[in-house]
Design an enzyme around this catalytic site. Sequence first.
Site, mmCIF file in Angstrom:
data_model
loop_
_atom_site.group_PDB
_atom_site.id
_atom_site.type_symbol
_atom_site.label_atom_id
_atom_site.label_comp_id
_atom_site.label_asym_id
_atom_site.label_seq_id
_atom_site.Cartn_x
_atom_site.Cartn_y
_atom_site.Cartn_z
ATOM 1 N N LYS A 118 -18.496 -27.780 -13.178
ATOM 2 C CA LYS A 118 -17.307 -28.471 -13.702
ATOM 3 C C LYS A 118 -16.504 -27.566 -14.629
ATOM 4 C CE LYS A 118 -18.157 -33.122 -12.490
ATOM 5 N NZ LYS A 118 -18.044 -34.543 -12.690
ATOM 6 N N LYS A 200 -21.490 -30.878 -1.876
ATOM 7 C CA LYS A 200 -21.756 -32.322 -1.800
ATOM 8 C C LYS A 200 -20.442 -33.112 -1.741
ATOM 9 C CE LYS A 200 -21.848 -34.139 -6.458
ATOM 10 N NZ LYS A 200 -22.204 -35.278 -7.243
ATOM 11 N N LYS A 203 -16.582 -37.759 -5.477
ATOM 12 C CA LYS A 203 -15.418 -38.629 -5.698
ATOM 13 C C LYS A 203 -14.223 -37.823 -6.156
ATOM 14 C CE LYS A 203 -17.759 -42.016 -8.596
ATOM 15 N NZ LYS A 203 -18.304 -41.147 -9.641
#
Length: 334
Positions: A118, A200, A203
């Site tokens: 992130k 992966k 969202k």
Amino acid sequence: MENNVQPKKRALSFIQSSGAFTLGNYLGAVKNWNEMQDECECIFGIADLHSITVRQEPAELRKQIYSAAAMLLSVGLDPEKSIIFMQSHVAAHSQLAWILDCYTQFGELSRMTQFKDKSQKHADNVNAGLFTYPVLMAADILIYKPDVVPVGADQKQHLELARDVANRFNGIYGDVFTIPEPYIKNVGAKIMSLQDPEKKMSKSDENENAKILLTDTPDAIMRKFKRAVTDSEARVCIGENKPGINNLIGIYSAITKKTADEITAEFEGKGYGDFKTAVGEAVVEELRPVQEKYNMYISDKAQLEAIYKEGAMKADHLARRTLSKVMKKVGYVL
Ligand code: ATP
Ligand code: LTN
């Protein structure tokens, strides 16, 4: 007669309110939560405090939190059986997180792969919250003393950290925290992106074609599966250099409960096109009842509010008890 009834195990999990749920969230996490409600005493939260580690537009965040609450109910979580609430409504999580911050090492947090990912993705906003977020997650968990934490495979490292911190704290102050076990199902534990099957399904992926949202229309679902990236072979079987097909087999298997071998047999002599259509149709059918319920819950804010407020009251009661014990152990005056 002797009473042999074992107390129910306690299960706990949270989902971030960072956008509409994906098929990965559903198959890797919330579908399993639903199935655990009868065997366990369950606590399910919306991790809205975690969401602001990435910049959010307030009106959009509010919408996403409501949507997450409606979605949890739509997949079958039942407020009569489980505690369902929002993390920001129980102040004790943040209070415990501060205390646990002081028992967590900088080096441990630096090794968290989600932090590394992130902080690369949001290089202009590597804030302290993003770094210490796994400690807040440890607090979310430890404050309720759960036996099991059902999550997708990507959360395993965070759970290990929570266990390490709990063991460290217990080692100093005695048995305060229960050491939680991860519960990670093999089938569906990691659903991959439809456009980059090495990554992966997430969202927060900006590429709409990479993810199936639980709110996608049947047309959108079929279209996204048809465009899913695969390889140049044509046989529907698990293979080393076939991450796209492996992923589609994983999705089909998680929904139909068929094994990979059964799936290969079913599509023998057929091409990827037929297989993609079958996967799309299975997903559309699986999501149809979820979507019907979602439309009902999302248009009834009063009902949603009554449910999450009641959940927060119950969660707050449990959380305060653990926080008081921790504060006493550390040496604070109560
Ligand atoms: P974000 O993109 O904001 O990081 P996310 O899609 O990764 O979100 P989370 O809210 O972090 O979702 O995760 C909620 C639950 O869903 C967790 O238990 C997580 O392990 C699980 N999960 C998330 N993505 C997947 C996936 N692709 N496959 C299986 N499980 C998943
Ligand atoms: N970090 C998790 C969400 C999360 C969580 C938790 C999961 C926050 N607190 C407590 C299990 C238990 C995620 O990114 N999926």
